[in-house]
Design an enzyme around this catalytic site. Sequence first.
Site, short mmCIF file in Angstrom:
data_model
loop_
_atom_site.label_atom_id
_atom_site.label_comp_id
_atom_site.label_asym_id
_atom_site.label_seq_id
_atom_site.Cartn_x
_atom_site.Cartn_y
_atom_site.Cartn_z
N ASP A 113 16.36 100.04 76.82
CA ASP A 113 16.52 99.15 78.39
C ASP A 113 16.37 98.43 79.52
O ASP A 113 15.14 97.95 79.49
CB ASP A 113 17.42 100.48 79.19
CG ASP A 113 19.02 100.28 79.30
OD1 ASP A 113 19.08 99.61 79.38
OD2 ASP A 113 19.61 101.74 79.11
N GLY A 134 13.29 96.10 78.51
CA GLY A 134 14.13 95.16 77.77
C GLY A 134 15.58 94.32 77.97
O GLY A 134 15.88 95.49 78.65
N PHE A 136 17.90 93.39 75.62
CA PHE A 136 18.41 93.27 73.78
C PHE A 136 19.00 92.47 73.17
O PHE A 136 18.96 91.78 72.11
CB PHE A 136 19.36 94.44 73.39
CG PHE A 136 20.18 94.30 74.31
CD1 PHE A 136 21.38 93.94 74.77
CD2 PHE A 136 20.64 96.02 74.44
CE1 PHE A 136 22.61 94.13 75.08
CE2 PHE A 136 22.04 97.05 74.60
CZ PHE A 136 22.91 95.82 75.25
N HIS A 154 31.15 99.09 72.08
CA HIS A 154 32.31 98.79 73.19
C HIS A 154 32.48 97.98 74.21
O HIS A 154 33.08 97.90 74.74
CB HIS A 154 32.58 100.80 73.52
CG HIS A 154 32.42 101.12 74.76
ND1 HIS A 154 31.55 102.22 74.06
CD2 HIS A 154 32.32 101.24 75.51
CE1 HIS A 154 30.99 102.15 75.02
NE2 HIS A 154 31.96 101.80 76.40
#
Length: 196
Positions: A113, A134, A136, A154
């Site tokens: 995360d 990090g 993504f 979502h």
Amino acid sequence: SDSAGSLRDYVRMLGLPIFWGAFEDLEHSLRTGQSAFAKRHAGGVFAYLAGHPEDSRIFDAAMTSKSHRDIAAILPAYDFSQFGTIADIAGGRGHLLRAILKQSPQTQGILFDQPHVVAEVKPANDEKLTVVGGNFFADSMPKADAYLLMNIIHDWADEESIKILSGIRKHMPGNAKVLIIETVVPTTPGPHLSKE
């Protein structure tokens, strides 16, 4: 706050002025299809949270408390012990991954995360958990046998969702699996958490 399954933290998050401001711009979203939150904060909600530690703490607590109900349903529904290593992508404080590791003691876990989110996560001495900070969208994903994304996709439009999934695909071993856990939007009319 001392009740099992409490959504106190979730309600506190919804009451933050920053989220109420987004509701004030709901008309903007309806007319343009663009994010009401981004109208006031161009970087979006996660960039805002990265720069506002107290609001981020409340948000993280909200996501953790909301997820505990989901975890109780997820654990008996899938055999996670088949994987040697599981990477929880954008896994927050690691609540889902830690529950899986307790149930599957031979499995290694990687919590991935944003650095400010995982900075406070300290694995216990006997916990097979590695913490990786990090982004993504920009950073390499860790190598694993399975990748979890719970209530992540979502939050993003199609273009960003494709970037997230493509980043995983680029770095994952050929036989790895991607497990996406999301709320299903009901086909019936009426209020539902998935429609917020």
